[in-house]
Scaffold this motif. Structure first.
Motif, short mmCIF file in Angstrom:
data_model
loop_
_atom_site.label_atom_id
_atom_site.label_comp_id
_atom_site.label_asym_id
_atom_site.label_seq_id
_atom_site.Cartn_x
_atom_site.Cartn_y
_atom_site.Cartn_z
N SER A 1 14.33 -4.99 1.51
CA SER A 1 13.75 -4.74 0.00
C SER A 1 13.46 -5.85 -0.48
CB SER A 1 14.50 -3.93 -0.70
OG SER A 1 15.81 -4.02 -0.85
N TYR A 2 12.72 -5.90 -1.76
CA TYR A 2 12.52 -7.12 -2.19
C TYR A 2 12.03 -6.81 -3.78
CZ TYR A 2 7.09 -5.59 -0.93
OH TYR A 2 6.36 -5.49 -1.24
N ASN A 3 12.50 -7.57 -4.97
CA ASN A 3 12.09 -7.26 -6.45
C ASN A 3 11.66 -8.98 -6.64
OD1 ASN A 3 14.61 -9.09 -6.55
ND2 ASN A 3 15.67 -7.55 -6.95
N ASP A 4 11.77 -8.94 -7.73
CA ASP A 4 10.73 -9.74 -8.89
C ASP A 4 11.62 -11.32 -8.59
OD1 ASP A 4 8.77 -8.95 -9.85
OD2 ASP A 4 9.38 -8.53 -11.28
N VAL A 5 12.80 -10.99 -8.25
CA VAL A 5 13.69 -12.33 -7.29
C VAL A 5 13.60 -13.44 -5.81
CG1 VAL A 5 15.83 -13.14 -7.54
CG2 VAL A 5 15.28 -11.58 -9.29
N GLY A 6 13.72 -12.15 -5.69
CA GLY A 6 13.43 -12.29 -3.40
C GLY A 6 13.47 -11.06 -2.91
N SER A 7 13.98 -11.62 -1.89
CA SER A 7 14.26 -10.18 -0.75
C SER A 7 15.38 -10.63 -0.23
CB SER A 7 13.91 -10.66 0.95
OG SER A 7 13.84 -9.50 2.03
N GLY A 8 16.06 -9.23 -0.68
CA GLY A 8 17.41 -8.85 0.17
C GLY A 8 17.44 -9.31 1.50
N ALA A 9 19.86 -8.29 1.11
CA ALA A 9 19.49 -8.17 3.06
C ALA A 9 19.21 -7.07 3.85
CB ALA A 9 21.20 -7.75 2.92
N PRO A 10 19.58 -7.52 5.22
CA PRO A 10 18.42 -6.00 6.09
C PRO A 10 19.27 -5.17 6.07
CG PRO A 10 19.00 -7.96 6.82
CD PRO A 10 19.24 -8.40 5.55
N SER A 11 19.04 -3.68 6.54
CA SER A 11 19.52 -3.10 7.08
C SER A 11 20.40 -3.25 8.30
CB SER A 11 19.18 -1.83 6.40
OG SER A 11 18.13 -1.77 7.83
N PRO A 12 21.21 -2.86 8.66
CA PRO A 12 21.67 -3.01 10.13
C PRO A 12 20.48 -2.41 10.86
CG PRO A 12 23.37 -1.49 8.94
CD PRO A 12 21.66 -2.06 7.49
N THR A 13 19.81 -3.00 11.96
CA THR A 13 19.46 -2.72 13.03
C THR A 13 19.34 -1.78 14.34
OG1 THR A 13 19.07 -5.09 13.04
CG2 THR A 13 18.31 -3.81 15.22
N ARG B 1 4.67 3.18 22.05
CA ARG B 1 4.55 3.55 23.05
C ARG B 1 5.69 4.84 23.44
NH1 ARG B 1 5.28 -1.72 26.95
NH2 ARG B 1 3.11 -2.95 25.67
N CYS B 2 4.66 5.70 24.33
CA CYS B 2 5.77 6.86 25.43
C CYS B 2 7.21 6.91 25.30
CB CYS B 2 5.24 8.10 26.12
SG CYS B 2 5.56 9.16 25.74
N GLY B 3 8.35 7.08 24.91
CA GLY B 3 9.52 7.66 25.91
C GLY B 3 9.92 6.25 26.21
N THR B 4 10.20 4.71 25.15
CA THR B 4 10.13 3.91 24.47
C THR B 4 11.25 3.18 23.97
OG1 THR B 4 7.79 2.68 25.40
CG2 THR B 4 9.14 0.93 25.05
N ALA B 5 11.96 2.25 24.20
CA ALA B 5 13.47 2.24 23.26
C ALA B 5 12.34 0.47 22.16
CB ALA B 5 14.53 0.93 23.97
N TYR B 6 13.18 1.38 20.57
CA TYR B 6 12.47 0.89 19.93
C TYR B 6 13.21 -0.19 19.31
CZ TYR B 6 7.98 1.26 20.93
OH TYR B 6 6.81 1.24 21.24
N HIS B 7 14.19 -1.45 17.96
CA HIS B 7 14.89 -2.25 17.45
C HIS B 7 14.31 -1.90 16.34
CE1 HIS B 7 17.55 -3.90 20.44
NE2 HIS B 7 17.10 -2.69 20.91
N VAL B 8 14.82 -1.52 15.04
CA VAL B 8 14.28 -1.62 13.58
C VAL B 8 14.73 -1.68 12.64
CG1 VAL B 8 13.33 0.27 11.86
CG2 VAL B 8 13.19 0.57 14.39
N PHE B 9 14.21 -2.07 11.60
CA PHE B 9 16.20 -2.74 10.52
C PHE B 9 14.80 -2.11 9.24
CE2 PHE B 9 15.00 -7.35 12.04
CZ PHE B 9 14.31 -7.52 10.41
N ILE B 10 14.87 -2.31 7.79
CA ILE B 10 14.73 -2.74 7.01
C ILE B 10 15.44 -3.84 5.58
CG2 ILE B 10 15.97 -0.33 5.58
CD1 ILE B 10 12.51 -0.07 4.31
#
Length: 1572
Positions: A1494-1506, A1483-1492
């Protein structure tokens, strides 16, 4: 008991059925029965509207009374459906009115059949095609014709296809006044065809001024409508001689018998062609008084009353000086179908032949089919003839009786005839017989006989010639008739058989025609037993047969005695071994008396029985006859019984029926006198045909019944039942001349017609096409013609007497009628008019004239003259010095004794036309004006030839010369060109006909309009903003070329390239902001696509010219599709070939710079230290469409993904493809150790190859024995175990040296070997470790086992060190998850990342020590990536991240999590090779929250700061009031296009307003008015 009880019930039921079938009432009911015959049959078609509903009627007669029901064409019953279809109790099928929504094709547009059935058969009606029509509104049009002068014009009525079948054209209306009706002759100018077309003959210039409308009638609703549009004739002039040309070369016409038909032959040529007709290759003679056809002018061939024999091929030849042309017309004249089957009732005995013939009438007959009881018949029994069809039954069976129908069909009609086949009398035949049986007493016995015959036989049972025992409940006798086939089944059932039940059983089947019997014995083991015989009656002179009713089995001897004398005692006596006594030619007084039979078996057991024989003399009748008798004579016969013992009774039958039941005995003409005991006299005072028949005398005594039959034939000369009478019939109607006679033999009837006006010479009338002799002798003429009038004679004869004849007269009553129903008369004002009508028909005829419904008053200018002519009466109405008010419709009424008719003449008084009215502006432009008007109500009864449109600028006067435009008289508008813009003009119109111009109309003032801009926008520039946006800017045209107030601009764009010629410009409207420059941003365009852009200005009158096209291209973007058809093929053990096709060109969005291949070995589910050489993801780039991947792991499964990339970035990856490199020989085993396990035993251990390159199928152990430098032995030992990697070699000698090496083998072959390991045996066995250390990868929280297998003598001591710290000295927290197994292995539970490091196992004994080191690597999930936002737009965010620790395992992918500030989380998955991504469609001119994450063969890692981020744009800003409002005294205009959008598109506006200062009249604040 249970079985006997069930049989008893069963045969009680049989007995009831027997009584029902063979009761006398039932027999006579069947004899008097009649199969179903339809007396009221539904029509072949039924059409009705949904507003009225419809009904199909069907009724039948027969005995028993038939039931009537209805079927659909597929044979399913037409059951009642609520609100749509009902079957009424009287057999009718009713369809109530229904709405359009209730229409059902399976109900309202279906084919139905009525079925009548009773016990004797089943009859079908003809097929009924039902069509219910949902009434719809419709309009009617008319089409004109363009034709060369002097030829014929054809005008047609145009009706919608959905209603065409229900509309008939009843007349044409000329100039909205004059009616033209269909006729056989026309009026010399107009000829309306029965099919609705209007033919205009000899077209001239004046015909182009008339208008024509057609009038139609809906035959279901009766509604009449006139065409909304008018038809006109366009007359052209020929410039050269042209050959006659036909529109159609071949035409097919279908007509009904006696209904007017016109064959149109219409050609156009110059000079106008002449026509002639041929039929069958021969020219037609000129029509005369005796001809049934006429030529209605031009090329019209008229048959007023066509007959079926008129069907055929007609050839019309049109000729002029240029040549001739031909046209073929195929005429089919249909007549109603009828069918008659003879004989209508046929009686045939079983096995005898039978045949029916079907006589069909009508035309055409397409198919003829036979049905029996409603089912079709076919095969060799059906034989076809020219005009009839025969149905032959070579041998009648019981199944053949029933109703036979002959159906004749064509596309429009169906008819059927019905006949009935009944079975004649047939003597009985036994089709099943019981057999002889021998049984022990006790069981049940059933005896069965099956008989056939007609009438249905009755079966009686006897035992040894005597009736079956009565009063014995063990005997049950029953019989019943089969439902199909008519056979009779009769049983005798005996429960619990006894010895006395044995004997000869006989079944006797009989009907009135004859009888047949069968007998066989039932033998029951036991001593002899003879049943009671009682009194036996014998007939004198005949043979007596008596069987001794002996039972028991076996029987050795049966003897007969009369008194004490053993029979036989004379030659007339015969005694048979089966116990039968035969007395031939029984004599009264000699053979009567008591008889005894004795039966004996071999054991001497004897039984006796006595019979009393009484001899009686049967009656004998003296023959008699009637002789030859004629009607009116007397008859007397005597039935005399010449011998026979009394009592004797005598009765009379006629035709096998008791005489007293025929109604003749009560008449005085017939008497029966019983004068004495032994005779009876039958007398008839005056014989007639009703007395004919077979008379039977029946004499009866206890011994026998005898009959004698004599035939009485009364010859009767013909007599009148209905004597012919003279008749009168109306022309075209039916005529029926009765001639019904009776006599014996049946008289034949013939009809003849007198040749002249008076009786005298006669000729046969059966050759008449429409004359038909009915079965009762009457003559039917279906459609009487004038030539049918005359004298007719009916003759009847049968060879008895002179016969009968009668002469009657048929008078044909001709109702008065007119050949032409309407015509038009034109006369100039001031001249004389003559109106003439000729009435045809029988005199006297009365004629009268009316004008507009009122009688014509005779004045000095008006006179009427009537004149008799042979065909009728002629009346002439003369009007002198005609005035305008004399015009109108004059009707000539005619009446005679047989009917009435009328003809209309429209008198048109011609004068100059009145001025046109209601001038109006139809279209107005800046330089052109279209003016329309209403034609004058009074055209002077002369077609308006033209209109003169005169106009001048308003500042000029009409005194000076004006400009003038001439318009055709058929038009009612004119266009004035080359006017000055924004100028006022005055316009007047003058109408002109053949008599000259009329007065001018009132003046109309009109002002020209503005024009659209004539200049194009200037300095158009285009800039690419993104891959989907272009920004356009321009300057408006010069102000002097605006041609009005400039309201805005249209920005047009079109895609260039392959679709360039397929699409025009798509325009967007941009309001003019009055700021000197225009700007607009095009969004939603295709990526990396060339566009052509133009700008054009517009004002209130339209848009001006477009600017020159400017070409621009959107920016490049990443491909939206992956490469197609990706294929992977193994070339060798370390090479894979990958090929593909580019993505679809429309989804590339740029120039492909190359392709990126992402490939990696597919990891195993559990990663072990043996796989530490597995490679991670690898990338290869290429610009080709195929590539080879080198240096791959052998015999390894790879996943391959492919993407295309442009200068902007990578596109979409293809789905994963998996392929494996080929198998190869393995590498050397990973390690080899050889240790002394004992002083004379070697232990060899090894590791599997680090590169197995396939499936290891075996290991090869090589051993070489050396003594000094001399090789003493060499051997190769296959080792097939791939899991137990060790080998023991006992029997070592200390003087020898042993060398060992290992190879591994796959299916391809043997690989390289390990280094050679040497061993010298010794008495001292030093400590050694057979296990191998090295790198060991494990997953987080998995359990780990580190092997440490030790050998040596004495047994070695074992110690574990963890990063150089002995196990027993470890911190308790560290030691908690470690343990040492009994075999010396180190166990680690739930491995953690902190457990990584070196683990050392040390073994030692007194002869030496050894150690191994494990390097433990614990793999965990990856650490949190570092996420950054590198850019943003109105609808997207550009993200970039950096990966930290991968946890010891390659990262497989990333998951981007994002949401609106107060929304739900959403996810997007990204490949592990990427470190950037663009979030789109935000959406135009709209606030969003984003974090990322990662995962490998063992599993999913910790999230980055939002991250909290916002897309570009914002809420609309507030514009200055001066830029927004334009206000005048009464209105305020908001320039919403000037409102700043802050970078985001406007969605809508909300406008709130209220009165000045916000106060109402009461001083209270007003409410805001809100608009959106």
């Amino acid at each position: 008991m249970e079985g006997g009880f069930s049989i008893k019930l069963l045969f009680h039921l049989y007995l009831v059925l027997e009584l029902a079938v063979f009761s006398p009432a039932g027999v006579w009911g069947l004899l008097d029965g009649q199969g179903p015959l339809l007396v009221l049959e539904p029509p072949p078609r039924l059409e009705f509207s949904n507003s009225t509903g419809g009904r199909l009627d069907c009724s039948a007669r027969g005995s028993p009374k038939p039931t009537v029901h209805w079927l659909l064409i597929d044979g399913n019953p037409a059951n009642s459906i609520s609100g749509l279809r009902y079957q009424l109790p009287n057999g009718s099928l009713s369809f109530p009115a229904f709405s359009a929504a209730e229409f059902r094709p399976d109900v309202h547009r279906a084919i139905y059949r009525c079925v009548a059935s009773n016990t004797l058969g089943r009859a079908l009606s003809r097929d009924v095609r039902l069509r219910a029509v949902v009434m719809q509104d419709f309009s009617v049009g008319a089409t004109g014709s363009s034709v060369t002068r002097g030829n014929m014009a054809v005008l047609r009525c145009v009706v919608p296809s959905f209603v065409r079948d229900f509309l008939s054209v009843t007349s044409w209306l000329q100039d909205q006044k004059f009616n033209i009706y269909p006729s056989s002759e026309g009026d010399g100018k107009f000829h309306m065809l029965p099919t609705g077309e209007l033919i205009v003959l000899n077209v001239g210039n004046s015909d182009s001024y008339s208008t024509y409308q057609c009038r139609v009638t809906h035959r279901l609703s009766g509604e009449t409508r006139v065409s909304t549009g008018v038809a006109r004739i366009t007359v052209t002039e020929a410039r050269t001689v042209t050959l006659p040309q036909f529109t159609d070369r071949s035409v097919s016409i279908e007509a009904r018998r006696d209904e007017l038909v016109v064959l149109p032959c219409i050609a156009e040529g110059h000079p106008p062609p002449e026509y002639r007709w041929e039929v069958g290759g021969s020219p037609l003679p000129e029509p005369g008084d005796d001809q049934r056809y006429t030529t209605g002018g031009g090329g019209l061939f008229v048959l007023p009353r066509p007959r079926p024999h008129d069907s055929g091929r007609y050839l019309c030849v049109a000729s002029n000086s240029a040549g001739s042309s031909r046209m073929e017309i195929n005429l089919l004249v249909t007549s109603p179908l009828s069918a008659r089957v003879s004989p209508a009732l046929h009686t045939a005995a079983l096995g005898q032949p039978a045949h029916f013939s079907c006589t069909a009438a009508g035309h055409p007959i397409v198919t003829l089919l036979w049905f029996k009881d409603g089912l079709p018949l076919s095969g060799p029994a059906v034989q076809t003839g020219m005009a009839r069809e025969l149905l032959r039954l070579p041998s009648v069976t019981r199944d053949d009786q029933g109703i036979y129908q002959c159906f004749v069909k064509n596309e429009q009609d169906v008819a059927q005839g019905t006949a009935e086949l009944r079975l004649g009398d047939t003597p009985p035949q036994l089709v099943y017989r019981f057999i002889e049986q021998t049984i022990q007493p006790g069981p049940e016995v059933s005896l069965k006989c099956v008989a056939s015959g007609n009438p249905t036989p009755n079966i009686k049972w006897t035992l040894d010639g005597f009736p079956l025992p009565r009063g014995d409940n063990r005997f049950y006798v029953g019989q019943y008739e089969l439902m199909h086939g008519g056979d009779v089944i009769s049983h005798v059932n005996i429960t619990s058989v006894r010895v006395e039940d044995g004997g000869t059983y006989q079944c006797l089947a009989s009907n009135r025609v004859g009888e047949v019997s069968h007998r066989a014995r039932l033998n029951v083991y036991g001593t002899p037993y003879i049943r009671v015989m009682g009194e036996i009656s014998a007939v004198a002179g005949e043979t007596l047969r008596v069987t001794c009713p002996v039972a028991g089995y076996p029987i050795d001897n049966i003897k007969w005695y009369r008194g004490d004398r053993l029979l036989p005692i004379n030659r007339r006596h015969l005694v048979f071994s089966n116990g039968t006594l035969v007395i031939e030619k029984v004599q009264s007084g000699v053979d009567g008396g008591s008889y005894r039979c004795e039966a004996t078996n071999k054991h001497g057991n004897t039984a006796r029985g006595t019979a009393q024989i009484t001899v009686m003399v049967p009656p004998a009748i003296t023959p008699f006859s009637f002789g030859e008798l004629s009607a009116g004579e007397r008859a007397r016969v005597t039935c005399s019984v010449k011998r026979g013992d009394p009592p004797i009774t005598i009765a009379w039958l006629k035709d096998a029926r008791p005489l007293q039941n025929l109604g003749l005995h009560d008449d005085l003409d017939l008497t029966i006198q019983d004068n004495e005991e032994f005779s009876s006299v039958l007398g008839i005072r005056s014989v007639s045909s009703r007395h004919s028949g077979n008379y039977t005398c029946v004499a009866r005594n206890p011994a026998q019944t005898v009959m004698y039959t004599a035939q009485l034939l009364v010859t009767v000369p013909p007599t009148w039942l209905i004597e012919p009478q003279s008749r009168a019939a109306k022309l075209g109607h039916q005529a029926l001349l009765d001639c019904k006679v009776e006599g014996f033999p049946q008289p034949t009837v013939a009809w003849k017609k007198a040749s002249g006006e008076k009786p005298g010479q006669y000729q046969d009338v059966l050759g008449h096409q429409l004359a038909r002799l009915l079965p009762n002798g009457s003559l039917l003429i279906e459609a009487v013609a004038q030539e049918d009038e005359g004298h007719y004679m009916c003759e009847a004869s049968n060879g008895i007497g002179v016969g009968l004849s009668a002469v009657v007269q048929l008078t044909v009553q001709a109702p008065v009628h007119f050949k032409v129903r309407s015509r038009k008369e034109l006369v100039r004002r001031g001249s004389s008019a003559l109106l003439r009508c000729q009435a045809l028909g029988d005199l006297p005829i009365s004629l009268s004239w009316r004008k507009e419904g009122s009688f014509v008053e005779l004045q000095g200018r008006i006179s009427i003259k009537n004149t008799s002519v042979p065909e009728g009466l002629v009346s002439e109405l003369t009007i002198g010095a005609v005035r305008a008010e004399d015009g109108g419709i004059y009707t000539c009424f005619a009446r005679n004794e047989f009917g009435h008719d009328q003809t209309a003449m429209h008198l048109l008084v011609q004068d100059a036309p009145a001025p046109p009215t209601d001038l109006a502006i139809q279209d107005c432009g800046s330089r052109r004006v279209t003016v329309a008007w209403v034609p004058p109500m009074l055209d002077g009864n002369s077609p308006i030839m033209r209109y003169l449109v005169r106009y001048n600028p308003i500042q000029d006067t009409w005194q000076g010369p004006s400009q003038e435009v001439t318009v055709d008289g058929g038009e009612s508008k004119a266009t004035l060109d080359e006017l000055r813009p924004a100028t006022t003009y005055g316009v007047r119109v003058v109408a002109e006909n053949t008599l000259g111009p009329g007065a001018a109309s009132q003046e109309l003032r009109v002002q020209t309009d503005e024009e659209a801009p004539t200049g194009a926008p200037r300095r158009v520039t285009v800039e690419a903003v993104s891959s989907t946006q272009l920004a356009v800017s321009w300057e408006p045209p010069p102000e002097d070329r605006w041609n009005g107030i400039l309201r805005g601009h249209y920005v047009g764009h079109r895609e260039l390239g392959e679709v360039e010629g397929k699409h025009g410009y798509n325009f967007s409207e941009v309001p003019w902001l009055l700021d000197g420059k225009g700007q607009f941003r095009l969004d939603g365009l295709k990526k990396f696509c060339k566009y052509g852009l133009v700008v054009q200005a517009f004002n209130g009158r339209g848009s001006g010219p477009m600017s020159s096209e400017v070409v621009a291209q959107t920016l490049e973007d990443v491909p939206e599709a992956s490469p197609r058809d990706v294929r992977c093929t193994a070339l060798s053990s370390d090479k894979l070939q990958v090929s593909w096709q580019p993505p679809p060109e429309s989804l590339v969005h740029g120039v492909i710079q190359g392709y990126r291949l992402l490939y990696e070995p597919v990891p195993m589910p559990v990663i072990t230290s043996d796989q530490h050489d597995m490679l991670g993801p690898q990338t290869k780039m290429t610009t080709a469409l195929t590539t080879v991947l080198h240096d791959l792991l052998k015999f390894t499964n790879y996943s391959v993904e492919l993407l295309a990339f442009t200068r902007v970035g990578d596109g979409v990856k293809s789905r994963r493809n998996f392929c494996r490199t080929k198998e190869d020989v393995p590498g050397a085993p990973g390690g080899i150790k050889v240790l002394l396990e004992t002083s004379d035993t070697a232990l060899l251990t090894w590791l599997p190859p680090s590169n197995p390159n396939g499936v290891i199928v075996q290991y090869n152990v090589y051993v070489r024995v050396l003594e000094g430098t001399l090789q003493m032995d060499s051997r190769t030992v296959p080792h097939y175990s791939t899991s137990q990697l060790q080998y023991q070699l006992p029997g070592l000698k200390r003087s020898q040296i042993y060398e060992f090496w290992i190879t591994a083998s796959t299916r391809v072959g043997e690989g390289t070997s390990t280094p050679v390991a040497r061993l010298r045996p010794s008495e001292k066995v030093s400590a050694g470790i057979a296990s191998f250390g090295g790198l060991r990868r494990v997953s987080w929280r998995s359990d780990v086992r580190l092997e440490c297998r030790a050998v040596g003598v004495p047994e070695p001591q074992r110690q574990w060190l963890v990063t150089d710290t002995p196990f027993n000295r470890l911190h308790p927290s560290r030691q908690a998850r470690l343990a040492i197994a009994t075999d010396g292995a180190l166990l680690l539970s739930s491995a953690q990342r902190s457990d990584q490091g070196d683990y050392t196992c040390v073994v030692s004994n007194e002869h030496g020590r050894d150690h191994i080191i494990y390097h433990l690597l614990v793999q965990v999930s990856p650490a949190a990536p570092l996420l950054l936002v590198t850019g943003s737009s109105q609808h997207s965010l550009q993200l970039q991240w950096k990966l930290g620790d991968d946890g010891g395992s390659p990262v497989r992918g990333f998951v981007i999590h994002y949401k609106l500030e107060h929304g739900e989380w959403e996810e997007t998955h990204v490949d592990g090779t990427r470190n950037t991504f663009t979030l789109s469609n935000l959406r135009c001119g709209t606030a969003y929250h984003v974090f990322i994450t990662s995962y490998n063969d063992v599993g999913s890692g910790a999230p980055s700061p939002t991250l909290a981020v916002r897309t570009r744009g914002g809420i609309p800003a507030i514009p200055p009031p001066g830029d927004l409002l334009i206000v005048n005294s009464t209105a305020a205009m908001l320039r919403l296009d000037a409102w700043p959008d802050s970078g985001c598109p406007m969605l809508y506006y909300v406008v709130e307003y209220m009165g000045h200062r916000g106060l109402g009249s009461s001083g209270q604040a007003k409410d805001w008015v809100v608009g959106k």
